[in-house]
Design an enzyme around this catalytic site. Structure first.
Site, PDB file in Angstrom:
ATOM      1  N   ASP A 247      -3.174 -18.215   0.246  1.00 16.74           N
ATOM      2  CA  ASP A 247      -4.167 -18.861  -0.626  1.00 16.74           C
ATOM      3  C   ASP A 247      -4.913 -19.954   0.143  1.00 16.74           C
ATOM      4  OD1 ASP A 247      -1.708 -20.172  -0.565  1.00 16.74           O
ATOM      5  OD2 ASP A 247      -1.684 -20.682  -2.694  1.00 16.74           O
TER       6      ASP A 247
ATOM      7  N   ASP B 165      -6.725  -6.949   4.064  1.00 18.10           N
ATOM      8  CA  ASP B 165      -7.842  -6.280   3.391  1.00 18.10           C
ATOM      9  C   ASP B 165      -8.750  -7.329   2.759  1.00 18.10           C
ATOM     10  OD1 ASP B 165      -9.363  -4.154   2.219  1.00 18.10           O
ATOM     11  OD2 ASP B 165      -8.282  -4.485   0.332  1.00 18.10           O
TER      12      ASP B 165
ATOM     13  N   ASP C 130     -12.715  -8.932   4.169  1.00 10.91           N
ATOM     14  CA  ASP C 130     -13.972  -8.900   3.399  1.00 10.91           C
ATOM     15  C   ASP C 130     -14.534 -10.319   3.281  1.00 10.91           C
ATOM     16  OD1 ASP C 130     -13.755  -6.108   2.846  1.00 10.91           O
ATOM     17  OD2 ASP C 130     -14.559  -6.395   0.831  1.00 10.91           O
TER      18      ASP C 130
ATOM     19  N   LYS D  37       2.905 -15.301   2.396  1.00  7.76           N
ATOM     20  CA  LYS D  37       3.120 -15.973   1.104  1.00  7.76           C
ATOM     21  C   LYS D  37       4.627 -16.207   0.968  1.00  7.76           C
ATOM     22  CE  LYS D  37       1.672 -17.454  -2.982  1.00  7.76           C
ATOM     23  NZ  LYS D  37       0.783 -18.641  -3.160  1.00  7.76           N
TER      24      LYS D  37
ATOM     25  N   TYR E  56       0.820  -1.212   0.000  1.00  6.58           N
ATOM     26  CA  TYR E  56       0.000   0.000   0.000  1.00  6.58           C
ATOM     27  C   TYR E  56       0.856   1.265   0.000  1.00  6.58           C
ATOM     28  CZ  TYR E  56      -4.684  -1.927   0.842  1.00  6.58           C
ATOM     29  OH  TYR E  56      -5.904  -2.541   0.728  1.00  6.58           O
TER      30      TYR E  56
HETATM   31  C1  IPM Z   1     -10.582  -0.870   3.691  1.00 11.56           C
HETATM   32  C2  IPM Z   1     -10.612  -0.288   2.307  1.00 11.56           C
HETATM   33  C3  IPM Z   1      -9.377   0.568   2.089  1.00 11.56           C
HETATM   34  C4  IPM Z   1      -8.167  -0.353   2.134  1.00 11.56           C
HETATM   35  C5  IPM Z   1      -9.344   1.419   0.810  1.00 11.56           C
HETATM   36  C6  IPM Z   1     -10.591   2.210   0.622  1.00 11.56           C
HETATM   37  C7  IPM Z   1      -8.155   2.336   0.819  1.00 11.56           C
HETATM   38  O1  IPM Z   1     -10.736  -1.288   1.355  1.00 11.56           O
HETATM   39  O2  IPM Z   1     -10.529  -0.099   4.669  1.00 11.56           O
HETATM   40  O3  IPM Z   1     -10.643  -2.102   3.831  1.00 11.56           O
HETATM   41  O4  IPM Z   1      -7.816  -0.997   1.136  1.00 11.56           O
HETATM   42  O5  IPM Z   1      -7.546  -0.417   3.202  1.00 11.56           O
HETATM   43 MN    MN Z   2     -11.189  -3.263   2.196  1.00 14.22          MN
END
Ligand code: IPM
Ligand code: MN
Ligand code: NAD
Length: 353
Positions: free
Chosen positions: A220, A244, A248, A188, A138
């Site tokens: 993975d 990240d 999700d 990884k 990042y």
């Molecule tokens: C999160 C988001 C952010 C990230 C983006 C919007 C910069 O996806 O907070 O999970 O990738 O960290």
């Molecule tokens: Mn995110």
């Protein structure tokens, strides 16, 4: 106590409004804090030409904590990178040194059927993902898109120093100590040197935590194991990008991404609190977004920055009661429950505070 309120874009204002109402209800009960709104993201670009304007910078610097909705949206996708809404969020994380991102994925029993996985796979789920938040690909340099040999190439740099790995490892081991004392570090290392160092440093740090059982998993496989048998995990620690993606994925085990809060912390008590989801442009302005991840993020704020455990528990208990009472936004709805909009979900939480 000063809280900067950065609602942001898309569903941000709708969901943050509900969390603010919940905070205000606690204020009338004796908790003392000031709420100060500010602009971040696309709304700030529109008002001030940049995603993280100077006034917001000052507001955030002076605040004890930040409550954030979400930033971004397709209308900003053509902006130059430094003007993108997401840059505002990344700048705050960096400016405040918020390297430790805690993302708890907890299944409320009432939502076992809301998950796309079988109820018996997710029952009892309680995972804490500890995501490193200020390093990795990042922020690594060099980065860019440029011409080489007559064509464009795009590149980024995955980089971690051992100090960065060690400090997030300590956060994760300490969190594991307060839970079931199992930590899985995800990397990884079979391909990437950066994550070989990650594994080495986490393994070295483990010597200070003989009471915590450390395991390692390749990312993975971790993505697969999260949907195969998620309950094998207690605390998961990983880098910025893998964290990240995996968080999700983990959110769907809890029924919806609209359920998952987060705390982003420095090495003291200042913190930024936000749902893990984005600005959900597809449902913005329709009063259908789930505000619970944001409301639960406010609870994390009371716990981690203000040390108000009782107030945090009050919010979390109110959310539990609302779910037990059958209230559901569209993302977690199933037949036999009461479908409510964003504001009505806020009403229901308030009624149970
Ligand atoms: C999160 C988001 C952010 C990230 C983006 C919007 C910069 O996806 O907070 O999970 O990738 O960290
Ligand atoms: Mn995110
Ligand atoms: P997203 O998380 O915004 O949405 C993904 C899907 O989940 C959508 O279908 C959305 O409707 C749904 N969803 C998300 N939050 C929900 C909620 N509270 N209730 C019900 N459904 C919800 O991810 P995306 O679509 O990939 O990204 C949209 C924008 O948000 C992009 O500009 C992205 O950069 C930004 N983003 C910002 C943050 C942040 O501010 N922390 C985080 C992630 C993405």
């Amino acid at each position: 106590m000063k809280i900067a309120i950065l609602a942001g874009d898309g569903i941000g204002p709708e969901i943050v409004a509900q969390a603010v109402r919940v905070l205000q209800a606690l204020r009338s009960d004796g908790l003392k804090f000031e709420l100060e709104p500010g602009l971040l993201g696309g709304c700030a670009v529109e008002a001030a030409g940049e995603p993280f304007p100077e006034v917001t910078r000052k507001l955030v610097a002076d605040a004890d904590a930040v409550l954030l909705g979400a930033v971004g949206g397709p209308q900003y996708d053509a902006l130059p990178r430094r003007q993108r809404p997401e840059q505002g969020l990344l700048s705050i994380r960096r400016m405040l040194n918020l390297f430790a991102n805690l993302r708890p994925a907890i299944l409320h029993p009432e939502l076992a059927n809301a998950s796309t996985l079988k109820p018996e796979v997710v029952a009892g789920l309680d995972i804490l993902i500890v995501r490193e938040l200020t390093g990795d690909i990042y922020f690594g340099e060099p980065r860019g898109i440029e011409r080489r040999d007559g064509q464009r190439v795009g590149y980024n740099t995955m980089i971690y120093s051992e100090a960065e790995i060690r400090r997030i490892a300590h956060v994760a081991f300490q969190a594991a100590r307060k839970r079931n004392r199992r930590l899985c570090s995800v990397d990884k290392m079979n391909v990437l040197e950066c994550t070989q160092l990650w594994r080495d440093v986490v393994t070295e740090t483990a010597k200070e935590y003989p009471d915590v059982e450390l395991s390692h998993m390749l990312v993975d496989n971790a993505a697969m194991q999260l949907v195969r048998n998620p309950r094998q995990f207690d605390v998961v620690v990983t880098g910025n990008m893998f964290g990240d993606i995996l968080s999700d994925e983990a959110s769907m085990l809890t029924g919806s991404i609209g359920m998952l809060p987060s705390a982003s912390l420095d090495d003291r008590s200042k913190g930024l609190y936000e749902p893990i989801h984005g600005s959900a442009p597809d449902i913005a302005g329709k009063d259908v977004a789930n505000p619970l991840a944001t409301i639960l993020s406010a609870a994390m704020m009371l716990r981690y920055t203000f040390d108000e455990e009782a107030a945090a528990v009050r919010i979390e208990s109110a959310v539990k009661k609302v779910l037990a009472g059958g209230y559901r936004t569209r993302d977690i709805y199933e037949p036999g429950t009461k479908k409510v909009g964003t504001a009505a979900m806020g009403d229901a939480v308030l009624a149970n505070i």
